[in-house]
Write a protein that holds these residues in place. Sequence first.
Motif, PDB file in Angstrom:
ATOM      1  N   ARG A 182     -14.504   8.741 -14.832  1.00  0.00           N
ATOM      2  CA  ARG A 182     -14.751   7.523 -14.060  1.00  0.00           C
ATOM      3  C   ARG A 182     -13.486   7.080 -13.326  1.00  0.00           C
ATOM      4  N   LEU A 183     -12.343   7.124 -14.005  1.00  0.00           N
ATOM      5  CA  LEU A 183     -11.087   6.718 -13.379  1.00  0.00           C
ATOM      6  C   LEU A 183     -10.702   7.652 -12.241  1.00  0.00           C
ATOM      7  N   GLU A 184     -10.934   8.947 -12.425  1.00  0.00           N
ATOM      8  CA  GLU A 184     -10.607   9.902 -11.371  1.00  0.00           C
ATOM      9  C   GLU A 184     -11.543   9.746 -10.172  1.00  0.00           C
ATOM     10  N   ALA A 185     -12.799   9.386 -10.428  1.00  0.00           N
ATOM     11  CA  ALA A 185     -13.724   9.141  -9.318  1.00  0.00           C
ATOM     12  C   ALA A 185     -13.321   7.885  -8.550  1.00  0.00           C
ATOM     13  N   LEU A 186     -12.747   6.912  -9.257  1.00  0.00           N
ATOM     14  CA  LEU A 186     -12.362   5.648  -8.630  1.00  0.00           C
ATOM     15  C   LEU A 186     -11.028   5.748  -7.900  1.00  0.00           C
ATOM     16  N   HIS A 187     -10.051   6.389  -8.537  1.00  0.00           N
ATOM     17  CA  HIS A 187      -8.691   6.406  -7.990  1.00  0.00           C
ATOM     18  C   HIS A 187      -8.249   7.771  -7.473  1.00  0.00           C
ATOM     19  N   GLY A 188      -9.003   8.814  -7.733  1.00  0.00           N
ATOM     20  CA  GLY A 188      -8.599  10.145  -7.313  1.00  0.00           C
ATOM     21  C   GLY A 188      -7.826  10.865  -8.403  1.00  0.00           C
ATOM     22  N   TYR A 346      14.654   4.096  -4.153  1.00  0.00           N
ATOM     23  CA  TYR A 346      15.440   2.921  -3.777  1.00  0.00           C
ATOM     24  C   TYR A 346      14.569   1.885  -3.063  1.00  0.00           C
ATOM     25  N   TRP A 347      13.736   2.326  -2.140  1.00  0.00           N
ATOM     26  CA  TRP A 347      12.912   1.399  -1.368  1.00  0.00           C
ATOM     27  C   TRP A 347      11.593   1.095  -2.065  1.00  0.00           C
ATOM     28  N   ARG A 348      11.432   1.558  -3.303  1.00  0.00           N
ATOM     29  CA  ARG A 348      10.280   1.247  -4.143  1.00  0.00           C
ATOM     30  C   ARG A 348       8.973   1.754  -3.513  1.00  0.00           C
ATOM     31  N   HIS A 349       8.980   2.989  -3.066  1.00  0.00           N
ATOM     32  CA  HIS A 349       7.815   3.603  -2.452  1.00  0.00           C
ATOM     33  C   HIS A 349       7.110   4.560  -3.404  1.00  0.00           C
ATOM     34  N   THR A 350       7.279   4.379  -4.707  1.00  0.00           N
ATOM     35  CA  THR A 350       6.579   5.200  -5.696  1.00  0.00           C
ATOM     36  C   THR A 350       5.286   4.506  -6.064  1.00  0.00           C
ATOM     37  N   PRO A 351       4.127   5.033  -5.684  1.00  0.00           N
ATOM     38  CA  PRO A 351       2.863   4.307  -5.877  1.00  0.00           C
ATOM     39  C   PRO A 351       2.328   4.439  -7.295  1.00  0.00           C
ATOM     40  N   THR A 352       1.492   3.474  -7.657  1.00  0.00           N
ATOM     41  CA  THR A 352       0.694   3.521  -8.875  1.00  0.00           C
ATOM     42  C   THR A 352      -0.761   3.389  -8.463  1.00  0.00           C
ATOM     43  N   ARG A 353      -1.580   4.342  -8.848  1.00  0.00           N
ATOM     44  CA  ARG A 353      -2.953   4.404  -8.348  1.00  0.00           C
ATOM     45  C   ARG A 353      -3.750   3.135  -8.654  1.00  0.00           C
ATOM     46  N   CYS A 354      -3.519   2.546  -9.813  1.00  0.00           N
ATOM     47  CA  CYS A 354      -4.286   1.367 -10.213  1.00  0.00           C
ATOM     48  C   CYS A 354      -3.790   0.086  -9.560  1.00  0.00           C
ATOM     49  N   LEU A 355      -2.647   0.145  -8.866  1.00  0.00           N
ATOM     50  CA  LEU A 355      -2.089  -1.033  -8.194  1.00  0.00           C
ATOM     51  C   LEU A 355      -1.887  -0.693  -6.717  1.00  0.00           C
ATOM     52  N   PRO A 356      -2.913  -0.864  -5.897  1.00  0.00           N
ATOM     53  CA  PRO A 356      -2.806  -0.428  -4.501  1.00  0.00           C
ATOM     54  C   PRO A 356      -1.825  -1.233  -3.666  1.00  0.00           C
ATOM     55  N   ARG A 357      -1.483  -2.459  -4.092  1.00  0.00           N
ATOM     56  CA  ARG A 357      -0.589  -3.295  -3.299  1.00  0.00           C
ATOM     57  C   ARG A 357       0.693  -3.602  -4.072  1.00  0.00           C
ATOM     58  N   ALA A 358       1.354  -2.563  -4.531  1.00  0.00           N
ATOM     59  CA  ALA A 358       2.614  -2.740  -5.243  1.00  0.00           C
ATOM     60  C   ALA A 358       3.693  -3.207  -4.274  1.00  0.00           C
ATOM     61  N   ARG A 359       4.598  -4.047  -4.774  1.00  0.00           N
ATOM     62  CA  ARG A 359       5.649  -4.608  -3.935  1.00  0.00           C
ATOM     63  C   ARG A 359       6.727  -3.566  -3.671  1.00  0.00           C
ATOM     64  N   THR A 360       7.116  -3.443  -2.402  1.00  0.00           N
ATOM     65  CA  THR A 360       8.211  -2.539  -2.027  1.00  0.00           C
ATOM     66  C   THR A 360       9.484  -3.360  -1.815  1.00  0.00           C
ATOM     67  N   HIS A 361      10.600  -2.657  -1.659  1.00  0.00           N
ATOM     68  CA  HIS A 361      11.877  -3.332  -1.423  1.00  0.00           C
ATOM     69  C   HIS A 361      12.082  -3.439   0.082  1.00  0.00           C
ATOM     70  N   ALA A 362      11.665  -4.569   0.648  1.00  0.00           N
ATOM     71  CA  ALA A 362      11.712  -4.727   2.104  1.00  0.00           C
ATOM     72  C   ALA A 362      12.529  -5.933   2.532  1.00  0.00           C
ATOM     73  N   LEU A 363      13.386  -6.455   1.645  1.00  0.00           N
ATOM     74  CA  LEU A 363      14.220  -7.599   2.011  1.00  0.00           C
ATOM     75  C   LEU A 363      15.225  -7.183   3.076  1.00  0.00           C
ATOM     76  N   ARG A 364      15.475  -8.046   4.030  1.00  0.00           N
ATOM     77  CA  ARG A 364      16.312  -7.670   5.174  1.00  0.00           C
ATOM     78  C   ARG A 364      17.777  -7.598   4.813  1.00  0.00           C
ATOM     79  N   TYR A 365      18.264  -8.560   4.006  1.00  0.00           N
ATOM     80  CA  TYR A 365      19.703  -8.615   3.717  1.00  0.00           C
ATOM     81  C   TYR A 365      20.032  -8.142   2.301  1.00  0.00           C
ATOM     82  N   ALA A 366      19.178  -8.401   1.332  1.00  0.00           N
ATOM     83  CA  ALA A 366      19.510  -8.097  -0.061  1.00  0.00           C
ATOM     84  C   ALA A 366      19.199  -6.649  -0.385  1.00  0.00           C
TER      85      ALA A 366
END
Length: 367
Positions: A182-188, A346-366
């Motif tokens: 079921r999980l593989e059908a939902l998330h791949g 570094y830029w936090r682009h490692t995805p988690t299948r169950c969390l489609p909107r994970a926060r990336t590191h996109a701050l301009r100065y920090a």
Amino acid sequence: MSASASRTAPPFCPNERCPFHSGPTRSWRWVRAGSFRTLATPGRIQRYQCRHCRRHFSEQTFRASYWLKCPELLLTVAQRLVSCSGFRQISRELDVSPQTVLGLSARIGRHCLLFHERHRPKGELTEPLALDGFVSFEWSQYHPTQFHIVVGQRSHYIHGFTDSEVRRSGTMRAGQRRKRARLEALHGRPDPRSVEHEVATLLRIVTAGATHLELHTDEHQDYPRALARLGHLASVEHRTVSSRALRDTRNPLFAINLLDLLIRHSGANHKRETIAFSKRRQSAAERLWLLVVWRNHVKSFSERKRDATPAMRAGVSERRYTLEGILSKRLFPGRISLPERWARYYWRHTPTRCLPRARTHALRYAV
């Protein structure tokens, strides 16, 4: 004003778009632009302005605690993270939110990644390497993670790691198989060639500039295929060891076997049957980069003898570091070129299948 005109001269312009950020600073001009006071130490902070790009910045810009409301927490959290404390345990001790600890852990992990890239050896390899996969999971045990780690066989220096999503395997009840389906059908399903691809990527990073590789691994079937991808090496000597062999000091994989024990001993998120497991691979990777730097530059090779660190044994460093020293100065990604695979950490682009909107590191100065 030239950089040599003041004892508190800024080392370079922190603006990554400025030519004096990563280039020569001999002709760089800057001026003092007032000061401000903070409640934390040291109290008075000097401000500056770059005369080229007009960017304002301060002394605090060059500290690893930049933009932190409680800068004193940075070192304490780092010490707790390598002492097998979970995020909520640390937050209760320091009387802060678990999200505060999570944010500090991410910042420390990014800093340690840059520190490792700046100090790791490059060019010809001076010792055989040992490679193995450290198995953990993210979100739930239906989403296993395998961290591929390369260690110097004699020095025990950790050269780096990559990770792979893998499919849950092993003995499962009929209900568990249905839930996995079921999980593989939902998330791949994870890429079945991920281990081969990620191991090849890791070895390509570690052996950049080298011509010969002597590698010791277990009998995993993907390792020979990964080595076949390394066309830049003139010769590769691959020696395998049975996973059933006695894991003592005479085992060629002892360095990596010992590291597996240290990871589980020092990280609460990798303990067996724990509720402190990492909910995202990105968070687990950030904690692991801290452990890599701590193991390489802070911890003695022998806890009993208190001798040289693995970095000193590998000829990477001439002295032992402390966590306080490692976290004293801010490191900038614009001045340290990361391999593309590690830049995703570094830029936090490692995805988690169950969390489609994970926060990336996109701050301009920090950054």
